[in-house]
Design a protein around this motif. Structure first.
Motif, PDB file in Angstrom:
ATOM      1  N   UNK B 219     -47.929 -18.208 -93.385  1.00 48.66           N
ATOM      2  CA  UNK B 219     -47.348 -19.424 -93.167  1.00 48.66           C
ATOM      3  C   UNK B 219     -46.636 -19.116 -91.828  1.00 48.66           C
ATOM      4  N   UNK B 220     -46.996 -19.630 -90.781  1.00 48.68           N
ATOM      5  CA  UNK B 220     -46.184 -19.516 -89.537  1.00 48.68           C
ATOM      6  C   UNK B 220     -45.160 -20.675 -89.259  1.00 48.68           C
ATOM      7  N   UNK B 221     -44.193 -20.529 -88.845  1.00 54.91           N
ATOM      8  CA  UNK B 221     -43.028 -21.651 -88.494  1.00 54.91           C
ATOM      9  C   UNK B 221     -43.638 -22.376 -87.325  1.00 54.91           C
ATOM     10  N   UNK B 222     -43.427 -23.696 -87.176  1.00 59.00           N
ATOM     11  CA  UNK B 222     -43.736 -24.350 -86.186  1.00 59.00           C
ATOM     12  C   UNK B 222     -42.739 -24.355 -84.986  1.00 59.00           C
ATOM     13  N   UNK B 223     -41.621 -23.688 -85.181  1.00 60.68           N
ATOM     14  CA  UNK B 223     -40.572 -23.493 -84.278  1.00 60.68           C
ATOM     15  C   UNK B 223     -39.598 -22.207 -84.685  1.00 60.68           C
ATOM     16  N   UNK B 224     -39.322 -21.265 -83.612  1.00 60.59           N
ATOM     17  CA  UNK B 224     -38.698 -20.317 -83.910  1.00 60.59           C
ATOM     18  C   UNK B 224     -39.593 -19.184 -84.452  1.00 60.59           C
ATOM     19  N   UNK B 225     -38.898 -18.623 -85.489  1.00 64.38           N
ATOM     20  CA  UNK B 225     -39.756 -17.365 -86.111  1.00 64.38           C
ATOM     21  C   UNK B 225     -39.364 -17.544 -87.649  1.00 64.38           C
ATOM     22  N   UNK B 241     -34.462 -19.982 -92.657  1.00 68.49           N
ATOM     23  CA  UNK B 241     -35.755 -20.804 -92.145  1.00 68.49           C
ATOM     24  C   UNK B 241     -35.476 -22.253 -92.734  1.00 68.49           C
ATOM     25  N   UNK B 242     -35.558 -23.186 -91.904  1.00 65.42           N
ATOM     26  CA  UNK B 242     -35.409 -24.442 -92.797  1.00 65.42           C
ATOM     27  C   UNK B 242     -36.752 -25.323 -92.818  1.00 65.42           C
ATOM     28  N   UNK B 243     -36.785 -26.307 -93.705  1.00 68.46           N
ATOM     29  CA  UNK B 243     -38.185 -27.032 -93.750  1.00 68.46           C
ATOM     30  C   UNK B 243     -38.271 -27.997 -92.802  1.00 68.46           C
ATOM     31  N   UNK B 244     -39.547 -28.573 -92.560  1.00 68.40           N
ATOM     32  CA  UNK B 244     -39.770 -29.703 -91.393  1.00 68.40           C
ATOM     33  C   UNK B 244     -38.972 -30.778 -91.662  1.00 68.40           C
ATOM     34  N   UNK B 245     -39.159 -31.098 -93.017  1.00 65.67           N
ATOM     35  CA  UNK B 245     -38.436 -32.295 -93.521  1.00 65.67           C
ATOM     36  C   UNK B 245     -37.097 -32.141 -93.501  1.00 65.67           C
ATOM     37  N   UNK B 246     -36.402 -31.157 -93.710  1.00 64.50           N
ATOM     38  CA  UNK B 246     -34.972 -30.966 -93.743  1.00 64.50           C
ATOM     39  C   UNK B 246     -34.606 -31.153 -92.325  1.00 64.50           C
ATOM     40  N   UNK B 247     -35.249 -30.473 -91.322  1.00 64.68           N
ATOM     41  CA  UNK B 247     -35.116 -30.426 -89.727  1.00 64.68           C
ATOM     42  C   UNK B 247     -35.128 -31.978 -89.344  1.00 64.68           C
ATOM     43  N   UNK B 248     -36.061 -32.764 -89.843  1.00 62.77           N
ATOM     44  CA  UNK B 248     -35.943 -34.068 -89.428  1.00 62.77           C
ATOM     45  C   UNK B 248     -34.966 -34.792 -90.099  1.00 62.77           C
ATOM     46  N   UNK B 274     -38.289 -23.019 -88.156  1.00 60.80           N
ATOM     47  CA  UNK B 274     -38.525 -24.238 -88.744  1.00 60.80           C
ATOM     48  C   UNK B 274     -40.176 -24.320 -89.532  1.00 60.80           C
ATOM     49  N   UNK B 275     -40.198 -24.277 -90.789  1.00 65.24           N
ATOM     50  CA  UNK B 275     -41.256 -24.331 -91.449  1.00 65.24           C
ATOM     51  C   UNK B 275     -42.613 -25.420 -90.718  1.00 65.24           C
ATOM     52  N   UNK B 276     -43.773 -25.159 -91.057  1.00 65.31           N
ATOM     53  CA  UNK B 276     -44.578 -26.463 -90.854  1.00 65.31           C
ATOM     54  C   UNK B 276     -44.356 -27.476 -91.665  1.00 65.31           C
ATOM     55  N   UNK B 277     -44.952 -28.590 -91.186  1.00 67.17           N
ATOM     56  CA  UNK B 277     -44.488 -29.975 -92.219  1.00 67.17           C
ATOM     57  C   UNK B 277     -45.099 -29.698 -93.507  1.00 67.17           C
ATOM     58  N   UNK B 287     -39.301 -29.493-103.791  1.00 66.32           N
ATOM     59  CA  UNK B 287     -39.485 -29.498-102.434  1.00 66.32           C
ATOM     60  C   UNK B 287     -38.248 -28.622-101.690  1.00 66.32           C
ATOM     61  N   UNK B 288     -38.355 -27.441-100.917  1.00 67.56           N
ATOM     62  CA  UNK B 288     -37.279 -26.601-100.396  1.00 67.56           C
ATOM     63  C   UNK B 288     -36.812 -27.281 -99.233  1.00 67.56           C
ATOM     64  N   UNK B 289     -35.361 -27.154 -98.830  1.00 71.36           N
ATOM     65  CA  UNK B 289     -34.804 -27.205 -97.646  1.00 71.36           C
ATOM     66  C   UNK B 289     -34.925 -26.177 -96.815  1.00 71.36           C
ATOM     67  N   UNK B 290     -34.599 -24.957 -97.283  1.00 70.93           N
ATOM     68  CA  UNK B 290     -34.469 -23.643 -96.705  1.00 70.93           C
ATOM     69  C   UNK B 290     -34.901 -22.475 -97.474  1.00 70.93           C
ATOM     70  N   UNK B 291     -34.841 -21.618 -96.682  1.00 68.55           N
ATOM     71  CA  UNK B 291     -35.380 -20.206 -97.248  1.00 68.55           C
ATOM     72  C   UNK B 291     -34.352 -19.013 -96.681  1.00 68.55           C
ATOM     73  N   UNK B 292     -33.726 -18.182 -97.359  1.00 71.45           N
ATOM     74  CA  UNK B 292     -33.082 -17.068 -96.656  1.00 71.45           C
ATOM     75  C   UNK B 292     -33.463 -15.867 -97.344  1.00 71.45           C
TER      76      UNK B 292
END
Lengths: 120, 920
Positions: B219-225, B241-248, B274-277, B287-292
């Motif tokens: 899985x590659x992020x759509x933003x950042x790394x 890394x945060x999820x696309x949904x949380x980013x929104x 930011x993870x892909x949508x 559904x996760x909001x973030x990963x550490x």
């Protein structure tokens, strides 16, 4: 898809017309007009092939794979669709002839059962 | 006709035209050469040739129709027929649309829950690591297990949690996986982490993952790394890394989110990607909001543990879930064998004595392409039950349409007779009729998709309600579309075949001769058979509906032992802000005091677990000076509660005293038990003054004295059996004290108190968001969401099925009356009374209904028995063969069917003999 529908439409010549067409084409490719001409000529004008029977028969024979066609020029420089026997068509001709001969013999046998004893 | 076909045919038409033209020209030339004038020649040639149009027509026939062309003819003809009978078409299409729509809606859910793969690279290569053992593993191997585990009746245990040491062993030594990565949820349930963005504290759901998690999944992020192994190094700055949904939701998709500093339970982190949508983690429904990365800081632990650092070196504390990607060419069996070998070395190294073989776990690989199986396991059987339910509805709809078409087929038997007489083949006619029914089903399917779209939205709204909500992505996709199309095609053929065969089985001559068709007589019989079938299926559905509705009623209307009205619940977790032990107790006490003082609050208390939340604490106890009978279950459910807990909830005190403000950290340890506990351990003797302690927990040395006995109250769920429960002062259970739930008894609507309560909490600490704020009633409703869903859906489908079946009954009887107009006329003319005719038709109707019931009752009983053996907890307070419910279902069906049958019967009784005899 349903060649049997043809059988309802084509009247008495059915079967024999196919054979006659195949026979005519045995000597080389010909177009529709020439075929009808040849049949009339060989039969001494006894057999008139209706165009309404000839063309459906040609198209059907082509569909069945016994004839192939191509567009060519005639000697008088007229574009015409020429039909040619395929290998399958030759085989079909042979088998139809065989059946026809049997048929003629059989009919002949019925009509002239005591031919030799008949007084002249 | 397709475009290609069309071009092809046009060319052949042109060729034929040219061929005939060349024939005519050659013939004309021959004639002119023999001396005729060109005009004359053309005329005679034309005469000789005959009708060129006819010749062309006959010749074209020889080409044969392409199947596509014929299909087009059939479809056009079918459309015309359907337009000519708008009433029949509308009823049929609508019935089918409802049936197909319901099926599609349920199937969309099944697709989303059961069939969907993770949106990752080559999901089919992923494997999920599980362990299994014949008995729960020896304590030498695993002392504590956090995570999703399961023990069946035989004691066979399975779980997905491993020690971190096992992960390191696999990662270092396996040769079968191209990558292996681990992950574990932070906190418990949804919103387990206190996240602070720009001074705003909220709750969020996250996973701690090994550094190769994203690369392993592909899985590659759509933003950042993405997170990498570098982020795991000791001393590395905390990366998230945060999820696309949380980013929104939280950042409005601002690109400047990268580098943003946040805190997670007070620990500093930086957002790096930011993870892909489409990616929400590997646990469908959560559904996760973030990963550490797996943290080595205080306050962030897996499964609600306070700390991870302490867990990493522990070989007997199992908490990490793992997935891997199979190397190309390696089978799952080979991989499992090698991983299990490594696992055995690691788990049993240095153990003396060796545990029994049945207490040693083994690695088992499961396909990982769909992610964790929790959601699938939870929903698969209910969803398939629902699918069966809607399949029955569709069957009833199909029978309706078949009956309609049958009636029409009889009406059309004259047309069929003519067409057969004209030489149409029967197969051709059947195909034509089937085209009609498939077209009808196609329309029904298209409309059904629309219904399904609404239906799915509504279903999701029900499933997604509440805090333990299930996050599901349901989008129309090819699988669902394909399913609907296949369904429409199958139903079209299914309900079309019988009428089509029937319609074409006509004798040509009588149909042409007579004005009234006499053939296809059997069609009324077949239609009646369909009605009987519909009645039977309908009864099965109604019985199921009745059971589900009564199950829900039984759950809702039972005495739960406390008053759930006007009770507000919310949770807070000050441990995320560093509160512990005495400081935590003092915070809670002060908060309780302030909340009780709010106008509109009658009383307030707190407890470790919210009442009826599906959570419970369970520990084995020892009772001082007590010799338990052999085999006596020493397990006790317990909860830590605040002062005035029983008063606030309204649980009746039977004996002794309640827990009060006087029970403090330092005072003598006390317990209040429920009546079931007293009876279970002490029978009829007085439990007051008896003492017990917990076995094997950190608080084993604390001895609690029983000071009171309470009436029984539901504790964990509405369905639970009465169990021994002890309530302990939270001040005396410090080792178990963390976040708590407050229960506030309000004078008015509970949710109206929330703003005031939030203000109070904020005054103590601005970074303490309230979790799961809701009324006790809502809390209870959430735990019976599935039952509610079943009751509602099955009621809807049951009523729908009954309506459809009654339309079928009405139609068939109406038709039967029509067919018998003549006969009825004769009967009336011969002196039959209206009442006689009415009774005659009604008798016929009730025969159908009762034969249907006769078949339906055993079918219903067998179906429910089968379903409840497959799905535990399907019913509550009822048995699978519930006489009153089946009587009710039968009575309802008879009532509605009688009404449907009354209309044709009344019509029959009013037939005027004179009109009827002239009818032919």
């Amino acid at each position: 898809m349903s060649p049997e529908r043809y059988q309802n439409r084509i009247e008495l010549l059915q079967g024999t017309l196919d054979m006659l067409i195949l026979q005519t084409l045995q000597w080389g490719p010909q177009h529709g007009y020439a075929i009808s001409h040849a049949i009339r000529a060989y039969s001494g004008d006894a057999l008139q092939v209706e165009t309404g029977s000839l063309y459906p028969a040609l198209h059907r024979l082509e569909r069945q794979g016994w004839l192939e066609s191509e567009w060519r020029k005639t000697e008088s420089n007229q574009r015409a669709k020429f039909y040619r026997l395929t290998t399958g068509g030759k085989k079909q001709l042979l088998s139809e002839r065989r059946r026809w001969d049997q048929f003629v013999t059989a009919i002949g046998g019925v009509l002239n059962p005591i031919k030799t004893e008949e007084p002249l | 006709m397709s475009f290609i076909d069309w071009i092809f045919r046009r060319r052949r038409d042109q060729e034929l035209e040219e061929e005939i033209q060349s024939h005519l020209e050659m013939a004309a030339r021959d004639r002119t050469e023999s001396g005729e004038s060109s005009d004359e020649a053309r005329h005679s040639v034309q005469r000789e040739f005959g009708n060129t149009i006819l010749v062309k027509e006959v010749t074209r026939e020889m080409w044969g129709w392409t199947s596509l062309e014929r299909l087009r003819q059939d479809v056009r003809y079918a459309a015309r027929t359907m337009r000519k009978n708008p009433g029949v078409t509308a009823v049929a299409v609508l019935s089918l649309a409802l049936g197909i729509g319901a099926n599609t809606a349920i199937f969309s859910l099944i697709d989303a829950v059961m069939l969907k793969r993770l949106p990752v690279k080559q999901p089919e290569q992923l494997v999920m690591l599980n362990w299994v053992s014949r008995k729960w593993p020896s304590r030498q191997i695993v002392s504590t297990q956090s995570g999703y585990s399961n023990s069946d009746k035989t004691g066979r245990a399975t779980s997905m949690s491993f020690s971190y040491a096992a992960f390191e062993q696999f990662r270092a030594h396996n040769q079968v996986l191209s990558s292996i990565f681990g992950f574990a949820p932070l906190g418990l349930g949804k919103g387990g982490v206190n996240i602070n963005i720009n001074g705003q504290a909220t709750l969020a759901t996250g996973d701690m993952v090994t550094g190769n998690y994203f690369s392993g999944l592909g899985v590659s992020p759509i933003l950042g790394r993405a997170l990498t192994e570098d982020d795991e190094r000791p001393g590395a700055a905390g990366a998230a890394v945060i999820s696309y949904d949380y980013w929104t939701r939280q950042f409005g998709r601002s690109p400047s989110v990268l580098g943003e500093a946040i805190t997670l339970n007070l620990n500093p982190y930086i957002i790096v990607g930011v993870a892909p949508p489409e990616f929400f983690g590997v646990e469908p429904g959560r559904a996760l909001d973030f990963w550490i990365p797996i943290p080595d800081v205080r306050g962030l632990g897996p499964w609600g543990d306070p700390d991870t650092r302490a867990l990493l070196p522990k070989r007997d504390w199992w908490w990490l879930m793992m997935m891997g990607r199979l190397k190309p060419g390696v089978t799952a069996q080979q991989a499992q064998a090698q991983l299990d070998g490594l696992f055995q070395q690691e788990a049993t190294a240095g153990l003396n004595p060796m545990p029994k073989p049945e207490e040693i776990p083994h690695v088992e690989l499961a396909p990982g392409g769909q992610g964790l199986k929790n959601l699938r396991e939870q929903f698969s059987k209910p969803l398939f039950l629902l699918l069966a339910l809607v399949a029955l509805v569709l069957l009833i709809a199909c029978a309706n349409v078949a009956a309609l078409l049958l009636a029409r087929a009889t009406a059309r038997s004259k047309e069929m007779g003519v067409r057969l007489a004209l030489g149409a083949s029967r197969a051709r006619l059947i195909r034509q009729l089937l085209t009609e029914s498939v077209l009808m089903a196609g329309l029904g399917g298209a409309l059904g998709l629309l219904f399904a779209y609404w239906g799915t939205e509504a279903l999701l709204a029900v499933i997604a309600s509440g805090s333990d909500s299930v996050a599901l992505e349901v989008h129309p996709n090819l699988t669902v579309l394909g399913y609907t199309a296949a369904l429409a095609l199958i139903t079209g053929v299914l309900f079309g075949l019988a009428p089509a065969t029937r319609a074409t089985r006509v004798e040509v001559t009588p149909n042409l001769k007579e004005a009234t068709p006499t053939a296809a007589r059997g069609s009324v019989g077949l239609a009646k058979l369909l009605v009987v079938g519909q009645m039977a299926i309908c009864l099965v559905l109604l019985y199921g509906t009745g059971l589900f509705v009564r199950t829900l009623e039984n759950l809702e209307n039972q005495n739960i032992g406390f008053n759930q009205r006007n009770l507000l619940l919310f949770g807070i977790d000050p441990t995320t802000q560093g509160y512990k032990n005495e400081r935590l107790v003092s915070l809670y006490n002060q908060m309780l005091g302030r909340i009780r003082a709010l106008p509109g609050v009658r009383d307030a208390t707190l407890s470790g677990l919210a009442p009826i939340s599906d959570w419970q604490n369970a520990s084995d106890i020892s009772i001082e000076g007590y010799k338990p009978e052999a085999g006596l279950d020493m397990n006790l459910k317990w909860d830590a509660v605040g002062p005035e807990f029983f008063e606030t909830l309204g649980i009746r005190l039977l004996l002794g005293r309640a827990i009060g403000a006087g029970d403090t950290v330092t005072s003598a340890k006390v317990a209040v038990v429920n009546e079931a506990m007293a009876r279970h351990f002490f029978g009829s003797s007085n439990p007051i003054g008896r003492q017990f302690h917990f076995n094997g927990t950190p608080g084993a040395k604390d001895i609690f004295t029983i000071v009171g006995v309470l009436d029984n109250a539901k504790f964990k769920s509405l369905r639970e059996q009465l169990k021994p429960v002890a309530y302990l002062p939270y001040t005396q259970m410090l080792w178990a004290l963390g976040g708590v739930h407050f229960e506030v008894r309000t004078a008015g609507p509970p949710l109206a108190m929330l703003p005031a309560i939030r203000r109070v909490v904020r005054e103590f600490n601005p970074n303490l968001p309230l979790a799961d704020a809701k009324t006790q009633q809502e809390q209870i409703d959430e735990t019976i969401m599935q039952e509610r869903l079943f009751a509602r859906l099955s009621s809807f489908f049951g009523v729908l099925a009954m309506l459809l079946a009654c339309v079928g009954l009405y139609g068939t009887m109406n038709y039967a009356v029509n067919r018998r107009t003549n006969e009825i006329g004769v009967r009336t003319a011969l002196g039959a009374q209206r009442g006689n005719i009415l009774a005659m038709v009604l008798r016929e109707t009730s025969l159908l209904v009762f034969v249907g019931l006769g078949l339906g009752v055993p079918a219903a009983l067998a179906t429910v028995r089968l379903a409840s053996s497959q799905i535990s907890d399907l019913l509550y307070g009822l048995k699978a063969n519930d006489v009153s419910t089946i009587l009710m279902a039968g009575a309802m069906l008879v009532a509605v069917a009688t009404f449907a049958g009354l209309l044709p019967a009344r019509r029959a009784s009013r037939i005027d003999p004179m009109v009827a005899l002239r009818y032919e």
